[in-house]
Design a protein around this motif. Structure first.
Motif, PDB file in Angstrom:
ATOM      1  N   LEU A  30      -4.221   5.908  11.583  1.00 49.49           N
ATOM      2  CA  LEU A  30      -4.010   4.585  11.006  1.00 49.49           C
ATOM      3  C   LEU A  30      -5.061   3.633  11.587  1.00 49.49           C
ATOM      4  O   LEU A  30      -5.075   3.374  12.789  1.00 49.49           O
ATOM      5  CB  LEU A  30      -2.592   4.097  11.317  1.00 49.49           C
ATOM      6  CG  LEU A  30      -2.076   2.864  10.573  1.00 49.49           C
ATOM      7  CD1 LEU A  30      -2.155   3.068   9.065  1.00 49.49           C
ATOM      8  CD2 LEU A  30      -0.634   2.575  10.984  1.00 49.49           C
ATOM      9  N   ALA A  31      -5.958   3.148  10.739  1.00 51.52           N
ATOM     10  CA  ALA A  31      -7.089   2.349  11.214  1.00 51.52           C
ATOM     11  C   ALA A  31      -6.671   0.946  11.622  1.00 51.52           C
ATOM     12  O   ALA A  31      -7.247   0.370  12.553  1.00 51.52           O
ATOM     13  CB  ALA A  31      -8.172   2.282  10.132  1.00 51.52           C
ATOM     14  N   SER A  32      -5.700   0.385  10.929  1.00 48.84           N
ATOM     15  CA  SER A  32      -5.250  -0.969  11.271  1.00 48.84           C
ATOM     16  C   SER A  32      -3.873  -1.197  10.676  1.00 48.84           C
ATOM     17  O   SER A  32      -3.447  -0.515   9.739  1.00 48.84           O
ATOM     18  CB  SER A  32      -6.234  -2.030  10.744  1.00 48.84           C
ATOM     19  OG  SER A  32      -6.272  -2.020   9.317  1.00 48.84           O
ATOM     20  N   GLY A  33      -3.177  -2.183  11.240  1.00 48.70           N
ATOM     21  CA  GLY A  33      -1.907  -2.607  10.678  1.00 48.70           C
ATOM     22  C   GLY A  33      -0.729  -1.729  11.029  1.00 48.70           C
ATOM     23  O   GLY A  33      -0.800  -0.832  11.869  1.00 48.70           O
ATOM     24  N   VAL A  34       0.389  -2.002  10.355  1.00 57.76           N
ATOM     25  CA  VAL A  34       1.654  -1.293  10.552  1.00 57.76           C
ATOM     26  C   VAL A  34       2.099  -0.732   9.206  1.00 57.76           C
ATOM     27  O   VAL A  34       2.040  -1.416   8.181  1.00 57.76           O
ATOM     28  CB  VAL A  34       2.741  -2.235  11.108  1.00 57.76           C
ATOM     29  CG1 VAL A  34       4.078  -1.519  11.235  1.00 57.76           C
ATOM     30  CG2 VAL A  34       2.310  -2.801  12.454  1.00 57.76           C
ATOM     31  N   LEU A  35       2.529   0.521   9.205  1.00 57.23           N
ATOM     32  CA  LEU A  35       2.998   1.181   7.989  1.00 57.23           C
ATOM     33  C   LEU A  35       4.458   1.565   8.180  1.00 57.23           C
ATOM     34  O   LEU A  35       4.824   2.154   9.211  1.00 57.23           O
ATOM     35  CB  LEU A  35       2.151   2.417   7.706  1.00 57.23           C
ATOM     36  CG  LEU A  35       2.097   2.935   6.259  1.00 57.23           C
ATOM     37  CD1 LEU A  35       1.558   1.850   5.337  1.00 57.23           C
ATOM     38  CD2 LEU A  35       1.244   4.181   6.177  1.00 57.23           C
ATOM     39  N   ARG A  36       5.286   1.242   7.184  1.00 60.61           N
ATOM     40  CA  ARG A  36       6.716   1.519   7.276  1.00 60.61           C
ATOM     41  C   ARG A  36       7.175   2.345   6.082  1.00 60.61           C
ATOM     42  O   ARG A  36       6.589   2.269   5.000  1.00 60.61           O
ATOM     43  CB  ARG A  36       7.513   0.217   7.324  1.00 60.61           C
ATOM     44  CG  ARG A  36       7.257  -0.649   8.550  1.00 60.61           C
ATOM     45  CD  ARG A  36       8.019  -1.957   8.455  1.00 60.61           C
ATOM     46  NE  ARG A  36       7.916  -2.750   9.676  1.00 60.61           N
ATOM     47  CZ  ARG A  36       6.900  -3.561   9.955  1.00 60.61           C
ATOM     48  NH1 ARG A  36       5.880  -3.676   9.094  1.00 60.61           N
ATOM     49  NH2 ARG A  36       6.872  -4.251  11.087  1.00 60.61           N
ATOM     50  N   ARG A  37       8.253   3.093   6.302  1.00 63.80           N
ATOM     51  CA  ARG A  37       8.876   3.800   5.186  1.00 63.80           C
ATOM     52  C   ARG A  37       9.331   2.783   4.132  1.00 63.80           C
ATOM     53  O   ARG A  37       9.936   1.753   4.461  1.00 63.80           O
ATOM     54  CB  ARG A  37      10.084   4.596   5.686  1.00 63.80           C
ATOM     55  CG  ARG A  37      10.721   5.471   4.609  1.00 63.80           C
ATOM     56  CD  ARG A  37      12.158   5.793   4.974  1.00 63.80           C
ATOM     57  NE  ARG A  37      12.279   6.423   6.271  1.00 63.80           N
ATOM     58  CZ  ARG A  37      12.295   7.735   6.459  1.00 63.80           C
ATOM     59  NH1 ARG A  37      12.155   8.545   5.430  1.00 63.80           N
ATOM     60  NH2 ARG A  37      12.439   8.227   7.678  1.00 63.80           N
ATOM     61  N   GLY A  38       9.004   3.032   2.900  1.00 67.11           N
ATOM     62  CA  GLY A  38       9.382   2.127   1.816  1.00 67.11           C
ATOM     63  C   GLY A  38       8.312   1.124   1.447  1.00 67.11           C
ATOM     64  O   GLY A  38       8.444   0.410   0.433  1.00 67.11           O
ATOM     65  N   ASP A  39       7.231   1.030   2.228  1.00 68.54           N
ATOM     66  CA  ASP A  39       6.149   0.093   1.905  1.00 68.54           C
ATOM     67  C   ASP A  39       5.465   0.471   0.598  1.00 68.54           C
ATOM     68  O   ASP A  39       5.227   1.658   0.311  1.00 68.54           O
ATOM     69  CB  ASP A  39       5.093   0.091   3.021  1.00 68.54           C
ATOM     70  CG  ASP A  39       5.478  -0.778   4.194  1.00 68.54           C
ATOM     71  OD1 ASP A  39       6.509  -1.464   4.101  1.00 68.54           O
ATOM     72  OD2 ASP A  39       4.744  -0.767   5.205  1.00 68.54           O
ATOM     73  N   ALA A  40       5.156  -0.541  -0.198  1.00 74.10           N
ATOM     74  CA  ALA A  40       4.348  -0.331  -1.401  1.00 74.10           C
ATOM     75  C   ALA A  40       2.893  -0.200  -0.985  1.00 74.10           C
ATOM     76  O   ALA A  40       2.391  -1.005  -0.194  1.00 74.10           O
ATOM     77  CB  ALA A  40       4.524  -1.498  -2.366  1.00 74.10           C
ATOM     78  N   VAL A  41       2.213   0.828  -1.490  1.00 76.29           N
ATOM     79  CA  VAL A  41       0.832   1.077  -1.113  1.00 76.29           C
ATOM     80  C   VAL A  41      -0.008   1.347  -2.347  1.00 76.29           C
ATOM     81  O   VAL A  41       0.512   1.720  -3.402  1.00 76.29           O
ATOM     82  CB  VAL A  41       0.708   2.270  -0.129  1.00 76.29           C
ATOM     83  CG1 VAL A  41       1.380   1.955   1.195  1.00 76.29           C
ATOM     84  CG2 VAL A  41       1.285   3.543  -0.747  1.00 76.29           C
ATOM     85  N   THR A  42      -1.314   1.144  -2.166  1.00 80.69           N
ATOM     86  CA  THR A  42      -2.288   1.439  -3.210  1.00 80.69           C
ATOM     87  C   THR A  42      -3.236   2.514  -2.702  1.00 80.69           C
ATOM     88  O   THR A  42      -3.717   2.422  -1.572  1.00 80.69           O
ATOM     89  CB  THR A  42      -3.094   0.182  -3.585  1.00 80.69           C
ATOM     90  OG1 THR A  42      -2.202  -0.852  -3.994  1.00 80.69           O
ATOM     91  CG2 THR A  42      -4.084   0.487  -4.712  1.00 80.69           C
ATOM     92  N   VAL A  43      -3.473   3.511  -3.515  1.00 83.23           N
ATOM     93  CA  VAL A  43      -4.397   4.584  -3.156  1.00 83.23           C
ATOM     94  C   VAL A  43      -5.761   4.255  -3.749  1.00 83.23           C
ATOM     95  O   VAL A  43      -5.887   4.041  -4.958  1.00 83.23           O
ATOM     96  CB  VAL A  43      -3.904   5.944  -3.672  1.00 83.23           C
ATOM     97  CG1 VAL A  43      -4.898   7.040  -3.287  1.00 83.23           C
ATOM     98  CG2 VAL A  43      -2.530   6.263  -3.105  1.00 83.23           C
ATOM     99  N   LEU A  44      -6.781   4.192  -2.882  1.00 85.34           N
ATOM    100  CA  LEU A  44      -8.112   3.812  -3.314  1.00 85.34           C
ATOM    101  C   LEU A  44      -9.070   4.977  -3.116  1.00 85.34           C
ATOM    102  O   LEU A  44      -8.911   5.768  -2.190  1.00 85.34           O
ATOM    103  CB  LEU A  44      -8.585   2.591  -2.512  1.00 85.34           C
ATOM    104  CG  LEU A  44      -7.700   1.355  -2.649  1.00 85.34           C
ATOM    105  CD1 LEU A  44      -8.111   0.301  -1.624  1.00 85.34           C
ATOM    106  CD2 LEU A  44      -7.769   0.786  -4.055  1.00 85.34           C
TER     107      LEU A  44
END
Length: 445
Positions: free
Chosen positions: A257-271
């Motif tokens: 994980l390069a930066s930030g916080v990731l949680r279960r249920g987070d909406a994400v965009t695949v680039l």
């Protein structure tokens, strides 16, 4: 408070400082680092014995502490630092990763390497010489790389009779110059690395100085940032498909994980595809968890099966816009010049794509910080502005917003050597306002 929140608070409080030293030739960087290691009891007995033996062979009674960092044979023979020397040490209050960078002009690129991940830069000056050209050059590089904290160490105060006016004049000039570059957190410390004044222990010769010693500042300066304040960026390094009877449908995306916080249920965009989904699960060291934070290495599972491969970026929050046109400020690191029309490889996080150098917009005159247009090429140590065209779209953040996902490397496709370090979206004009000397006020403006 959940256990995940407690873990996050504990991680953000972990005390690790990455810092780099820089300065002109013979300002005493290696001696300072050696003194720092020696006086903080971070030198092993056999290391110190080897240094004492080498010093005696030179006819020196006291150990030459510079030998603790100048490990290359050529460095010891010439009495200079050539390569970046990394040292790891700790005190009861903090752990440190130190990069001792060379002072010669031709090794400016090594400072870029050492300071690229640093949170603090220690810039040395010789009290007898004051702020010189190389001092300004190193301050400019630190500002361009967005190093958040800078310490001016005015060394060799013992050679100017520990005079306060000498220190005050140098500190005032450097602080004004650094401020004009956009560096706001600057402190100045008068030291003698050779004698040990104000490096680890307070100096008995400078009772007029009421600030911290260098080590005290290194131990107490705020480091890191709250990951929750940064957007989550997860470059995919590897796709995990066990295809076992126990996990017949498992599809995980592994990486750091390069930066930030990731949680279960987070909406994400695949680039760069732009597909959106949500985080179905997070695995850390084989254990499922609800939350992860930078710089943890994790495996992410998504709610939908999407075509994702190495080099794709999973982003939460406002996602960067993928583009094939990249404008960036770069520092050229290779003896081979970089020219418009060159075909290169661009490595961004875990993604490597073919690219073309469309234009060299300008080269920075590092002495005046003014852009010089009409440059046909960038030579080693040059800093300039380039325009690139990539074969595939890239999702780059602005370097000013994210040092990890806003940086990239240009690589020679023929032999794989690193050519150039780049900072996407950075404009030297915007990041560093070119200062001039006000003749009436005698200050950089």
């Amino acid at each position: 408070m959940s256990s995940n929140s407690v873990e996050l608070d504990a991680l953000t409080a972990t005390s690790l400082l990455r810092f780099a030293t820089a300065g002109s030739v013979d300002d005493g960087k290696s001696t300072l680092v050696g003194r720092l290691l020696h006086d903080s009891k971070s030198v092993l007995a056999d290391q110190l014995e080897a240094v004492e033996h080498a010093s005696r062979k030179r006819g020196q009674e006291a150990p030459d502490l510079a030998l603790l960092t100048d490990g290359l044979r050529a460095e010891r023979e010439q009495g200079i630092t050539i390569d970046v020397a990394y040292r790891y040490f700790a005190t009861p209050r903090r752990r440190f990763i130190l990069a001792d960078t060379p002072g010669h002009v031709q090794y400016t690129r090594n400072m870029v390497t050492g300071a690229s991940t640093a949170e603090l830069a220690v810039v040395l000056v010789d009290a007898r010489n004051g702020v010189v050209e190389q001092t300004r050059r190193h301050a400019a590089v630190a500002a361009l790389l967005r190093v958040p904290h800078v310490v001016l160490a005015v060394n060799k105060m013992d050679l100017v009779d520990y005079a306060e006016p000498v220190f005050a004049a140098i500190a005032e000039e450097f602080t004004a110059y650094a401020a004009s570059l956009g560096v706001r957190d600057v402190i100045s410390v008068p030291i003698s690395a050779l004698a040990g004044d104000n490096v680890v222990e307070p100096s008995a010769h400078m009772d007029w100085y009421g600030g911290p010693t260098l080590l005290e500042h290194l131990e107490t300066v705020p480091v890191g940032s709250d990951p929750s304040l940064e957007p989550a960026r997860f470059p995919v390094q590897y796709v995990i498909r066990p295809q076992s009877a126990e996990l017949p449908d498992y599809r995980g995306y592994a990486g750091q994980l390069a930066s930030g916080v990731l949680r279960r249920g987070d909406a994400v965009t695949v680039l760069p595809s732009g597909h959106t989904t949500t985080v179905a699960g997070i695995d850390v060291l084989g254990t499922e968890t609800d939350i992860a934070w930078a710089p943890q290495s994790i495996t992410v599972r998504l709610a939908e099966d999407i075509d994702i491969s190495r080099g794709d970026l999973i982003a939460a929050g406002k996602a960067p816009q993928p583009t094939k046109d990249v404008e960036a400020t770069v520092c050229h690191l290779n003896e081979r010049p970089l020219r418009a029309g060159d075909k290169v490889l661009l490595k961004h996080t875990t993604r490597t794509v073919r690219a073309l150098v469309k234009e060299i917009s300008y080269r920075i005159d590092i002495d005046t910080l003014e852009p010089r247009t009409g440059a046909q090429e960038l030579n080693v140590n040059d800093i300039g502005r380039v325009v690139l065209r990539t074969a595939e779209p890239l999702a780059l953040d602005a370097y000013a917003d994210n040092r990890r996902t806003g940086s990239f490397l240009l690589i020679d496709p023929a032999d794989g050597t690193t050519l150039t370090a780049g900072m996407a979206g950075e404009s030297f004009d915007g990041a560093l306002a070119a200062p001039t000397l006000d003749d009436e006020e005698g200050a950089w403006v």
